[in-house]
Each structure stands twice: as structure tokens, then as C-alpha cells.
Design an enzyme around this catalytic site. Structure first.
Site, mmCIF file in Angstrom:
data_model
loop_
_atom_site.group_PDB
_atom_site.id
_atom_site.type_symbol
_atom_site.label_atom_id
_atom_site.label_comp_id
_atom_site.label_asym_id
_atom_site.label_seq_id
_atom_site.Cartn_x
_atom_site.Cartn_y
_atom_site.Cartn_z
ATOM 1 N N LYS A 126 0.860 -1.187 0.000
ATOM 2 C CA LYS A 126 0.000 0.000 0.000
ATOM 3 C C LYS A 126 0.892 1.231 0.000
ATOM 4 C CE LYS A 126 -4.352 1.329 0.190
ATOM 5 N NZ LYS A 126 -5.533 0.738 -0.421
ATOM 6 N N ASP A 166 -6.907 4.603 -4.777
ATOM 7 C CA ASP A 166 -7.557 4.468 -3.457
ATOM 8 C C ASP A 166 -8.176 5.835 -3.182
ATOM 9 O OD1 ASP A 166 -7.890 2.636 -1.008
ATOM 10 O OD2 ASP A 166 -7.101 4.428 -0.063
HETATM 11 P P1 NDP Z 1 -13.029 7.973 -2.826
HETATM 12 O O1 NDP Z 1 -11.984 8.978 -2.546
HETATM 13 O O2 NDP Z 1 -13.547 7.809 -4.197
HETATM 14 O O3 NDP Z 1 -14.302 8.210 -1.874
HETATM 15 C C1 NDP Z 1 -14.178 8.241 -0.488
HETATM 16 C C2 NDP Z 1 -15.505 8.713 0.085
HETATM 17 O O4 NDP Z 1 -15.435 8.665 1.490
HETATM 18 C C3 NDP Z 1 -15.823 10.155 -0.286
HETATM 19 O O5 NDP Z 1 -17.206 10.303 -0.354
HETATM 20 C C4 NDP Z 1 -15.230 10.938 0.891
HETATM 21 O O6 NDP Z 1 -15.867 12.192 1.091
HETATM 22 C C5 NDP Z 1 -15.522 9.998 2.034
HETATM 23 N N1 NDP Z 1 -14.503 10.134 3.076
HETATM 24 C C6 NDP Z 1 -13.156 10.046 2.926
HETATM 25 N N2 NDP Z 1 -12.533 10.260 4.094
HETATM 26 C C7 NDP Z 1 -13.504 10.491 4.981
HETATM 27 C C8 NDP Z 1 -13.521 10.770 6.363
HETATM 28 N N3 NDP Z 1 -12.372 10.860 7.057
HETATM 29 N N4 NDP Z 1 -14.728 10.929 6.966
HETATM 30 C C9 NDP Z 1 -15.884 10.823 6.263
HETATM 31 N N5 NDP Z 1 -15.935 10.553 4.951
HETATM 32 C C10 NDP Z 1 -14.772 10.407 4.335
HETATM 33 O O7 NDP Z 1 -12.444 6.585 -2.269
HETATM 34 P P2 NDP Z 1 -12.911 5.108 -2.611
HETATM 35 O O8 NDP Z 1 -14.374 5.074 -2.807
HETATM 36 O O9 NDP Z 1 -11.991 4.580 -3.638
HETATM 37 O O10 NDP Z 1 -12.505 4.354 -1.258
HETATM 38 C C11 NDP Z 1 -13.401 4.269 -0.146
HETATM 39 C C12 NDP Z 1 -12.923 3.177 0.790
HETATM 40 O O11 NDP Z 1 -12.906 1.923 0.089
HETATM 41 C C13 NDP Z 1 -11.527 3.338 1.369
HETATM 42 O O12 NDP Z 1 -11.479 2.750 2.655
HETATM 43 C C14 NDP Z 1 -10.669 2.507 0.410
HETATM 44 O O13 NDP Z 1 -9.461 2.093 1.010
HETATM 45 C C15 NDP Z 1 -11.604 1.345 0.180
HETATM 46 N N6 NDP Z 1 -11.355 0.565 -1.024
HETATM 47 C C16 NDP Z 1 -11.359 1.149 -2.264
HETATM 48 C C17 NDP Z 1 -11.178 0.378 -3.387
HETATM 49 C C18 NDP Z 1 -11.292 0.947 -4.758
HETATM 50 O O14 NDP Z 1 -11.219 0.171 -5.715
HETATM 51 N N7 NDP Z 1 -11.467 2.248 -4.929
HETATM 52 C C19 NDP Z 1 -10.868 -1.056 -3.286
HETATM 53 C C20 NDP Z 1 -10.973 -1.589 -1.949
HETATM 54 C C21 NDP Z 1 -11.174 -0.779 -0.874
HETATM 55 P P3 NDP Z 1 -15.537 13.470 0.157
HETATM 56 O O15 NDP Z 1 -16.365 13.279 -1.074
HETATM 57 O O16 NDP Z 1 -15.932 14.626 0.988
HETATM 58 O O17 NDP Z 1 -14.067 13.408 -0.122
#
Ligand code: NDP
Length: 444
Positions: A126, A166
Site C-alpha cells: 500500500k 484508493d
Molecule cells: P473515494 O476517494 O472515491 O471516496 C471516499 C468517500 O469517502 C468520499 O465520499 C469521501 O468524502 C468519504 N470520506 C473520505 N474520508 C472520509 C472521512 N475521514 N470521513 C468521512 N468521509 C470520508 O475513495 P474510494 O471510494 O476509492 O474508497 C473508499 C474506501 O474503500 C476506502 O477505505 C478505500 O481504502 C476502500 N477501497 C477502495 C477500493 C477501490 O477500488 N477504490 C478497493 C478496496 C477498498 P468526500 O467526497 O468529501 O471526499
């Protein structure tokens, strides 16, 4: 003291101020006690657990770049190459101000078991940086990504370490990083996944984590005599994972009534309008207030709160530790039957225990969100073959992988007398393959 307790204590002592890493190690090792106790002497002699919790390599580097005002900014870059027993390191790059070494290590550690569960030949790693792409111009994001890759390129490669997206790293960032890697190394190879379709990306990668989550949930519900039609689903997050989880849940006939971002959340009893959500989040990169302004049925709330809405299924898809013990209690009161993690470690340890004790089916992210990395591995295969598969071909492989993961974790839990405990099942199933490969490769 048992071997497991000794190693947990050592991890806490040797890695101070890394609570997320401690939490991840504790969750995994606690649920492996049954397996480890059966082999305790041999594992202790080989320091198997010490090797498992210690990354093979940890890189920390300076990332200087120039902002639009001509000011030099300096961020910290990380890449933790955790375990390569079953394949090249594979795992995303997180760009978020909260990123530190402990968070990257927790994510890398989880990734080792997740990648093993996919059944594909990928090790775990990572990376990331405390850079925040929010509010930056495209030129600033490019300047950061080029500087980040200038250092990272020395340590990665199609057969060594293949990073992906991510939080904060989407198609734009992957494009800039890939361009810089190619320029520095003079090699056009599948060194990153999540690439654009015009330069080696895979169809269905964008959808893969969210779709995969729903394929697994659907299979689990089927095995418990239920289907998705008419189910009420609450989702947190409004990013890549959340958007495509919402879309697939709706295609399966469920109604998704919430989503959230880092400042607030939406309750939309008519069901989330995915096209509008994509427009607000993917195109305009705006706040959810814009969603509420454009849709009469939607109510916007500041802060957090999606878990208070009564539902059949809850899917935390935002970030780590976003579903706490009080949220778990509200879910149980609201009639929730299943929680499956779309994000990495969104549920705290006590909330997980509470859900399980109250009969809620609970699937940890390392199993339920593995569709993203699995499809990344399919992207690597297509790059090696210099071929592109159709959307349907990738999607159907993804569906099979997720169904297999569900049955593997279910069977592993049953084998050790823990039927229905998918945390134990996922950790044991992931662990067995990694340990067998580590043992075969000697003390390295
Ligand atoms: P994105 O950046 O696309 O979206 C993240 C979302 O979560 C956004 O809506 C963001 O809000 C919100 N968010 C981020 N940090 C916080 C926080 N501290 N408190 C509240 N809301 C928060 O990321 P992903 O969708 O890619 O990833 C989401 C999760 O899934 C993570 O844990 C990632 O590690 C996991 N994951 C992702 C994969 C992928 O293929 N993308 C694969 C496997 C796991 P805002 O819009 O305001 O930024």
C-alpha cells in the site's frame, strides 16, 4: 503468554503511535488463534508471525512540488511493500491529509490477506501521501503526481510492485503517474492499474469494488434464504466504491436511501439518484449539498448519521473507523440483517463484536471489497497478454471471484467450528495460502 498475545504486544511496543496498524494486527491475529495454537511451536521457532507483521520493505520519501503561486510545497510519500509470498506487491495509493505510516501499514497488512482471498497471484502492499488533491488545480495535481512517481518509480514495476487507486487517487492521478513512470523508465508496461481505457485500463475496473461488494452480499443473502429485491440499504461514502455499490444494489432491486461525504449525509427515501450523484461527485467534485439542492425528495444533514436509518443491509463505503459501537446499536434497533464493508476497516472492533453477538451477518472488507484488487489483477493479465477483454467478460469473472470468496470464507469458518463468523473465515482462508507460500520459500 500465548504466541499471539506476545506478537500483538511486540507490535504495539515496536510501532508506537500507529493505532490503526495495531487494530488491524489485533483483529487478524485474534481470529487466527485457533489455527496458530495448533502449530504454535513450529510457528514460534520460525518467527512466522513476527515475519507476517513486519513489512518486507518500507519507503518514506520527500515529495516537493510547485503550486500555482510559485510556492514550493513538500509532502511525504510512502510505499509499504508488505508481503510478496504469493505474487508482486499490489495495493492502492491513498492521497489524503490523514495519511501517515501507521495508516499505510494497516492498509498494507489487510491487503496481504485480501489479495490472497481473491485466489489470484498477488502479494500485498500500500502507498500514499498526505497530499490533498481537493481544491488543487489539474496542474498542481500533475506536479505532485510527477514528483511522487519520480521517487516511487525506482521501486516498482510490472513484476515487482503494481500500485492502484484508493481514496483521492482516481483516473486523473493514475494517468499522471503512469505518464511519468513511462517517461522515466522508458517502458510501456502494466505498472499501475486503474488506468484509462485508451492506455491499458480494464473495462469494469471503475465499477469493480462496488459491484463486487454486491455480488458477494447477494450470494450471502441467497445462502440465507433471502434475495435483494425490495431490501432497504444504507450506504456511507459518495466516492468510487459507494457510487457503484449503490448502482448495483439498485440494479438488483434494492432501494438505497443514504450516502455521505466527509462533511454530511443524504437521506433520500425515494432512493438515491445515481446519475445525479455521479454528476455532483465525479464531474463537479462538489459537496452533497448540491445533490440535495437538485432533488426534492432528498434531505441533507451535516455531520454523520446514516446508521440511524432503519435498513435491511448496511454498507460502509467511506473510510476506516466510521461505524462505531453506538452506530452498531442503532443498526440492530433498526432491524439490520447484514453489514458488509466496502471500505477498509470501517467498523471498529467493538462494533463488529456487537453486530455479530446480535445475529447480524458481518463481512469484513478484506473479503467483501476484494473485487477492486481482483479486477486490477485481471487488468495486469490483460496488459501482459496485450489484449482487452469485454465488459461482460471482466464482470462475469468478477462475479465468479466474489461468489468463490464468499464460499471460501464460509467454509473456512465452518471448518474451524465458527459457522457464520466471516471475520474468522476470511482471516483463516487468506492466512493459509500466504503461510504455505512463505514456508515453501524458506526464511526470507
Ligand atoms: P473515494 O476517494 O472515491 O471516496 C471516499 C468517500 O469517502 C468520499 O465520499 C469521501 O468524502 C468519504 N470520506 C473520505 N474520508 C472520509 C472521512 N475521514 N470521513 C468521512 N468521509 C470520508 O475513495 P474510494 O471510494 O476509492 O474508497 C473508499 C474506501 O474503500 C476506502 O477505505 C478505500 O481504502 C476502500 N477501497 C477502495 C477500493 C477501490 O477500488 N477504490 C478497493 C478496496 C477498498 P468526500 O467526497 O468529501 O471526499
Amino acid at each position: 503468554m500465548s504466541y499471539v498475545d506476545e506478537v500483538i504486544a511486540q507490535v504495539i511496543e515496536k510501532n508506537p503511535s500507529q493505532p490503526e496498524f495495531h487494530q488491524a494486527v489485533k483483529e487478524v491475529l485474534d481470529s487466527l488463534r485457533l489455527v496458530i495454537e495448533q502449530n504454535e511451536d513450529a510457528y514460534r521457532k520460525d518467527a512466522l508471525l513476527e515475519r507476517l507483521v513486519t513489512p518486507e520493505r518500507q519507503l518514506i520519501f520527500r515529495v516537493p512540488w510547485v503550486d500555482d503561486k510559485g510556492q514550493v510545497q513538500v509532502n511525504t510519500g510512502y510505499r509499504v511493500q508488505f508481503n510478496s509470498a504469493i505474487g508482486p506487491y499490489k495495493g492502492g495509493i491513498r492521497l489524503h491529509p490523514s495519511v501517515n505510516l501507521g495508516i499505510i501499514k494497516f492498509l498494507g497488512f489487510e491487503q496481504v490477506f485480501k489479495n490472497s482471498l481473491t485466489g489470484l497471484p498477488i502479494g500485498g502492499g500500500k502507498g500514499g501521501s498526505d497530499f490533498d488533491p481537493k481544491g488543487k488545480s489539474d496542474r498542481e495535481v500533475m506536479a505532485f503526481c510527477q514528483s511522487f512517481m519520480t521517487e516511487l518509480s525506482k521501486y516498482i514495476g510490472a513484476d515487482t510492485d503494481v500500485p492502484a487507486g484508493d481514496i483521492g487517487t482516481g483516473a486523473r492521478e493514475i494517468g499522471y503517474m503512469f505518464g511519468q513512470y513511462k517517461r522515466l523508465q522508458n517502458r510501456y508496461e502494466g505498472v499501475l492499474t486503474g488506468k484509462g481505457l485508451s492506455y491499458g485500463g480494464s473495462l469494469a475496473r471503475t465499477e469493480a469494488t462496488g459491484y463486487g461488494l454486491l455480488y458477494l452480499v447477494e450470494e450471502m443473502m441467497k445462502c440465507h434464504g433471502e434475495d435483494m429485491t425490495g431490501k432497504t440499504v444504507v450506504v456511507s461514502g459518495a466516492g468510487n466504491v459507494a457510487i457503484y455499490a449503490i448502482q448495483k444494489a439498485q440494479q438488483m432491486g434494492a432501494k438505497v436511501v443514504t450516502c455521505s461525504d466527509s462533511t454530511g449525509w443524504i437521506y433520500d427515501p425515494e432512493g438515491i439518484d445515481v446519475d445525479l450523484l455521479k454528476e455532483v461527485k465525479e464531474v463537479k467534485r462538489a459537496r452533497l449539498t448540491e445533490y440535495a439542492a437538485a432533488r426534492e425528495s432528498a434531505v441533507y444533514h451535516e455531520g454523520r448519521g446514516v446508521w440511524a436509518i432503519p435498513c435491511d443491509i448496511a454498507l460502509p463505503c467511506a473510510t476506516q473507523n466510521e461505524l462505531l459501537i453506538d452506530d452498531a446499536k442503532q443498526l440492530v434497533v433498526g432491524g439490520c440483517k447484514a453489514v458488509a464493508e466496502g471500505a477498509n476497516m470501517p467498523t471498529t472492533l467493538d462494533a463488529t463484536a456487537y453486530l455479530q453477538e446480535n445475529g447480524v451477518l458481518f463481512v469484513p472488507g478484506k473479503a467483501s471489497n476484494a473485487g477492486g484488487v481482483a479486477t486490477s489483477a485481471l487488468e495486469m493479465t490483460q496488459n501482459s497478454e496485450r489484449l482487452s477483454w469485454s465488459f461482460e467478460e471482466v464482470d462475469s469473472k468478477l462475479q465468479n471471484i466474489m461468489i468463490n470468496i464468499y464460499h471460501n470464507i464460509d467454509n473456512a469458518a465452518k471448518k474451524y467450528g465458527k459457522e457464520g463468523n466471516y471475520v474468522v473465515g476470511a482471516n483463516i482462508a487468506g492466512f493459509e495460502k500466504v503461510v504455505s507460500a512463505m514456508n515453501a520459500q524458506g526464511i526470507v
